[in-house]
Structure formats: structure tokens, C-alpha cells
Design an enzyme around this catalytic site. Structure first.
Site, PDB file in Angstrom:
ATOM      1  N   VAL A   1       0.823  -1.209   0.000  1.00  0.00           N
ATOM      2  CA  VAL A   1       0.000   0.000   0.000  1.00  0.00           C
ATOM      3  C   VAL A   1       0.855   1.256   0.000  1.00  0.00           C
ATOM      4  O   VAL A   1       0.349   2.349  -0.264  1.00  0.00           O
ATOM      5  CB  VAL A   1      -0.969   0.038   1.200  1.00  0.00           C
ATOM      6  CG1 VAL A   1      -1.964  -1.107   1.128  1.00  0.00           C
ATOM      7  CG2 VAL A   1      -0.236   0.051   2.524  1.00  0.00           C
TER       8      VAL A   1
ATOM      9  N   TYR B   1       3.354   6.847  14.633  1.00  0.00           N
ATOM     10  CA  TYR B   1       2.113   6.074  14.714  1.00  0.00           C
ATOM     11  C   TYR B   1       0.934   6.964  15.096  1.00  0.00           C
ATOM     12  O   TYR B   1      -0.085   6.971  14.414  1.00  0.00           O
ATOM     13  CB  TYR B   1       2.271   4.931  15.721  1.00  0.00           C
ATOM     14  CG  TYR B   1       1.102   3.993  15.756  1.00  0.00           C
ATOM     15  CD1 TYR B   1       0.943   3.029  14.774  1.00  0.00           C
ATOM     16  CD2 TYR B   1       0.153   4.066  16.763  1.00  0.00           C
ATOM     17  CE1 TYR B   1      -0.140   2.156  14.789  1.00  0.00           C
ATOM     18  CE2 TYR B   1      -0.929   3.204  16.794  1.00  0.00           C
ATOM     19  CZ  TYR B   1      -1.067   2.245  15.812  1.00  0.00           C
ATOM     20  OH  TYR B   1      -2.137   1.396  15.826  1.00  0.00           O
TER      21      TYR B   1
ATOM     22  N   LYS C   1      -2.123   7.901  12.516  1.00  0.00           N
ATOM     23  CA  LYS C   1      -3.463   7.411  12.838  1.00  0.00           C
ATOM     24  C   LYS C   1      -4.433   8.571  13.080  1.00  0.00           C
ATOM     25  O   LYS C   1      -5.614   8.482  12.710  1.00  0.00           O
ATOM     26  CB  LYS C   1      -3.420   6.461  14.032  1.00  0.00           C
ATOM     27  CG  LYS C   1      -2.717   5.146  13.738  1.00  0.00           C
ATOM     28  CD  LYS C   1      -3.408   4.371  12.627  1.00  0.00           C
ATOM     29  CE  LYS C   1      -2.786   3.010  12.402  1.00  0.00           C
ATOM     30  NZ  LYS C   1      -3.528   2.191  11.425  1.00  0.00           N
TER      31      LYS C   1
ATOM     32  N   THR D   1      -2.473  -9.575  19.205  1.00  0.00           N
ATOM     33  CA  THR D   1      -2.078  -9.929  17.839  1.00  0.00           C
ATOM     34  C   THR D   1      -0.603 -10.298  17.825  1.00  0.00           C
ATOM     35  O   THR D   1       0.118 -10.076  18.810  1.00  0.00           O
ATOM     36  CB  THR D   1      -2.276  -8.744  16.879  1.00  0.00           C
ATOM     37  OG1 THR D   1      -1.420  -7.668  17.300  1.00  0.00           O
ATOM     38  CG2 THR D   1      -3.736  -8.284  16.842  1.00  0.00           C
TER      39      THR D   1
END
Length: 192
Positions: free
Chosen positions: A2, A93, A97, A128
Site C-alpha cells: 500500500v 504512529y 493514525k 495480535t
């Protein structure tokens, strides 16, 4: 990837050839970069922005073109609770975001007239492989994170998938421009 606009265009062209339409896009690519801001390299900053923000834009733009032509569609961007509240040692980050959150709202307003709904899910700490990797590297403390979360546990990938699915269902047809927090109460809890 991406992070490559040509690769994104190519992927959507393949989608066109195979399926001829696009009803739902879930922008779920993302990377973490936990380190003190003064140690963040130019490459780390750029990579975080490229994957977490540029990729969301490029995929949303390609999906939006197709959805506008067909008169409907649903886009769900994967944000983060750290796109809504601040945290130290995560500058690329949190910034990327937060920008994805604003992109979600801006696209929702701009594309509503085309029948396109755009929302975001803002997960908290979800068990995760990425979180386990950060814990193994000593960058996060899973016990402390669990203790800090009002529900007293970490979330599951299935809970995030359920939130995404809900935002794509007809019963949520009047929801657009919304950021759905799925964080066990983390962002609501400002006491300690």
C-alpha cells in the site's frame, strides 16, 4: 504494498478484471514504531506515514472512484485509539493514525452524496502477533496494559472484525464519518 501508489492502482485494476465491482474496502495495513521521538530516523518517520496514511489515501481514492461510479460503497479505515488520544514514544504512529481519523471524516462528508459511507475503527490493545512482538522486544508490558484497560483484558481480532462488519452492514446505513472505539474503555478512562 500500500506504500506504492502504482502497486495500489495495479491491485485495483486486477480487482476490476476479476470482480467488476467493489462494495467494501477495509484499509487495514499498518505498522507500529515505538521509540522515543528524538531517536526516530527519517526513514522510520517516512515508512510510518507511507503505510499508515498514504496507503489509506491511495486505497480510498481508488475505491472511491469505483464506488462513485456505481452509486454506493462502504469504506472502513483501521485507525487506533492512539489516533484519538496521545501517547509518548509513538510519534509516527499517533500522527499517522490521527490523520487517518481526519481523512475518514473528510471523505465521509465529501462522498456522502455519492452513496459512499466512510468510517473508522479505533482498536485498543488487541492480542495480535504485532503486540506479542512488541512485548517480546520489551517495548510494551502486557500485564500493565491489561491492568490499565477498564475491562481488565486485551481485545481480540474477532472483536475488531465484528466492529468492521457492523459498519458495513445495512443496519448501519445512517452511520458515516464515525470513529468506533473498540478499546475496552481505554480512551474513556482518564483517571490514572
Amino acid at each position: 504494498s500500500v506504500a506504492d501508489p502504482d502497486a495500489v492502482r495495479s491491485a485495483f485494476a486486477t480487482l476490476d478484471a476479476q470482480f467488476g465491482r467493489l462494495d467494501i474496502l477495509v484499509n487495514n495495513a499498518g505498522i507500529s514504531a515505538n521509540r522515543p521521538t528524538l531517536e526516530v530516523t527519517d526513514e522510520e518517520w517516512r515508512r510510518g506515514m507511507s503505510i499508515n496514511l498514504d496507503g489509506v489515501f491511495w486505497c480510498a481514492r481508488e475505491a472511491g472512484r469505483r464506488m462513485q461510479a456505481q452509486g454506493h460503497g462502504c469504506i472502513v479505515n483501521m485507525a487506533s485509539m492512539y489516533g484519538v488520544v496521545a501517547a509518548p514514544n509513538r510519534i509516527a504512529y499517533t500522527t499517522s493514525k490521527a490523520a487517518a481519523v481526519m481523512m475518514t471524516k473528510s471523505l465521509a462528508v465529501e462522498w456522502a452524496g455519492f452513496g459512499i459511507r466512510v468510517n473508522a475503527v479505533a482498536p485498543g490493545y488487541i492480542r495480535t502477533a504485532l503486540l506479542e512482538e512488541l512485548a517480546s522486544a520489551g517495548k510494551v508490558d502486557l500485564t500493565a496494559l491489561t491492568r490499565r484497560t477498564p475491562q481488565g483484558r486485551l481485545g481480540t481480532a474477532e472483536e475488531i472484525a465484528d466492529a468492521v462488519l457492523y459498519l458495513c452492514e445495512p443496519r448501519s446505513a445512517f452511520i458515516t464519518g464515525h470513529v468506533l472505539g473498540v478499546d475496552g474503555g481505554w480512551t474513556a478512562y482518564g483517571y490514572v
